[in-house]
Design a protein around this motif. Structure first.
Motif, PDB file in Angstrom:
ATOM      1  N   ALA A   1      -3.275   6.926  10.315  1.00 19.52           N
ATOM      2  CA  ALA A   1      -3.000   5.492  10.398  1.00 19.52           C
ATOM      3  C   ALA A   1      -2.114   5.037   9.238  1.00 19.52           C
ATOM      4  CB  ALA A   1      -4.306   4.702  10.412  1.00 19.52           C
ATOM      5  N   THR A   2      -2.377   5.550   8.055  1.00 16.84           N
ATOM      6  CA  THR A   2      -1.584   5.189   6.875  1.00 16.84           C
ATOM      7  C   THR A   2      -0.143   5.663   7.039  1.00 16.84           C
ATOM      8  OG1 THR A   2      -3.544   5.262   5.474  1.00 16.84           O
ATOM      9  CG2 THR A   2      -1.411   5.422   4.356  1.00 16.84           C
ATOM     10  N   LYS A   3       0.032   6.887   7.538  1.00 12.95           N
ATOM     11  CA  LYS A   3       1.387   7.404   7.761  1.00 12.95           C
ATOM     12  C   LYS A   3       2.127   6.561   8.795  1.00 12.95           C
ATOM     13  CE  LYS A   3       0.242  12.147   6.529  1.00 12.95           C
ATOM     14  NZ  LYS A   3       0.002  13.511   7.037  1.00 12.95           N
ATOM     15  N   SER A   4       1.432   6.144   9.842  1.00 13.93           N
ATOM     16  CA  SER A   4       2.060   5.288  10.861  1.00 13.93           C
ATOM     17  C   SER A   4       2.508   3.963  10.261  1.00 13.93           C
ATOM     18  CB  SER A   4       1.079   5.026  12.002  1.00 13.93           C
ATOM     19  OG  SER A   4       0.813   6.208  12.701  1.00 13.93           O
TER      20      SER A   4
ATOM     21  N   GLU B   1       5.648   4.510   8.226  1.00 19.06           N
ATOM     22  CA  GLU B   1       6.827   4.656   9.080  1.00 19.06           C
ATOM     23  C   GLU B   1       7.275   3.305   9.621  1.00 19.06           C
ATOM     24  OE1 GLU B   1       5.535   7.523  11.952  1.00 19.06           O
ATOM     25  OE2 GLU B   1       5.581   9.165  10.498  1.00 19.06           O
ATOM     26  N   ALA B   2       6.326   2.479  10.033  1.00 18.79           N
ATOM     27  CA  ALA B   2       6.668   1.145  10.529  1.00 18.79           C
ATOM     28  C   ALA B   2       7.321   0.317   9.429  1.00 18.79           C
ATOM     29  CB  ALA B   2       5.420   0.447  11.058  1.00 18.79           C
ATOM     30  N   ALA B   3       6.794   0.420   8.225  1.00 19.38           N
ATOM     31  CA  ALA B   3       7.372  -0.324   7.100  1.00 19.38           C
ATOM     32  C   ALA B   3       8.791   0.158   6.816  1.00 19.38           C
ATOM     33  CB  ALA B   3       6.493  -0.181   5.864  1.00 19.38           C
ATOM     34  N   GLU B   4       9.020   1.467   6.900  1.00 19.51           N
ATOM     35  CA  GLU B   4      10.362   2.003   6.672  1.00 19.51           C
ATOM     36  C   GLU B   4      11.353   1.475   7.709  1.00 19.51           C
ATOM     37  OE1 GLU B   4      11.698   3.683   4.187  1.00 19.51           O
ATOM     38  OE2 GLU B   4       9.785   3.738   3.125  1.00 19.51           O
ATOM     39  N   GLU B   5      10.903   1.346   8.955  1.00 15.29           N
ATOM     40  CA  GLU B   5      11.767   0.793   9.993  1.00 15.29           C
ATOM     41  C   GLU B   5      12.129  -0.659   9.683  1.00 15.29           C
ATOM     42  OE1 GLU B   5      10.023   1.326  13.856  1.00 15.29           O
ATOM     43  OE2 GLU B   5       9.847   3.499  13.571  1.00 15.29           O
ATOM     44  N   ILE B   6      11.147  -1.415   9.241  1.00 16.70           N
ATOM     45  CA  ILE B   6      11.404  -2.823   8.887  1.00 16.70           C
ATOM     46  C   ILE B   6      12.349  -2.899   7.702  1.00 16.70           C
ATOM     47  CG2 ILE B   6      10.359  -4.965   8.037  1.00 16.70           C
ATOM     48  CD1 ILE B   6       7.818  -4.125   9.652  1.00 16.70           C
TER      49      ILE B   6
ATOM     50  N   ALA C   1       6.875  -1.436  -2.233  1.00 15.75           N
ATOM     51  CA  ALA C   1       5.709  -1.380  -3.122  1.00 15.75           C
ATOM     52  C   ALA C   1       4.460  -0.973  -2.340  1.00 15.75           C
ATOM     53  CB  ALA C   1       5.499  -2.737  -3.803  1.00 15.75           C
ATOM     54  N   LYS C   2       4.297  -1.514  -1.136  1.00 19.67           N
ATOM     55  CA  LYS C   2       3.151  -1.133  -0.302  1.00 19.67           C
ATOM     56  C   LYS C   2       3.207   0.349   0.036  1.00 19.67           C
ATOM     57  CE  LYS C   2       1.742  -5.301   2.114  1.00 19.67           C
ATOM     58  NZ  LYS C   2       1.491  -5.917   3.415  1.00 19.67           N
TER      59      LYS C   2
END
Length: 75
Positions: A22-25, A28-33, A48-49
């Motif tokens: 879940a943390t890795k997902s 990845e979502a944050a990197e896309e944003i 930072a997150k």
């Protein structure tokens, strides 16, 4: 008087694996944003997150190894 539950570590390893996934997902979502936004504040906050998430993943990995070792010795 309430009696504490016994220490049951049988499923800790699988719980940690799910938390890591879940943390890795989320990372990845944050990197896309981060890639899709021009907002510097959002980028800074998400980076930072993700730094905190990376540290948490390292801790979870160490904990998962401890649980695997425990289960190996207590089966």
């Amino acid at each position: 008087m309430n009696k504490p539950n016994p220490d049951d570590r049988r499923d800790n390893e699988s719980k940690i694996k799910r938390a890591m996934s879940a943390t890795k997902s989320r990372m990845e979502a944050a990197e896309e944003i981060i890639a899709d936004t021009d907002n510097k504040k959002i980028k800074q906050d998400l980076k930072a997150k993700n730094d905190r998430r990376a540290a948490a993943l390292a801790d979870m990995d160490a904990e998962m190894k401890q649980e695997a070792e425990y289960n190996k010795n207590h089966d």
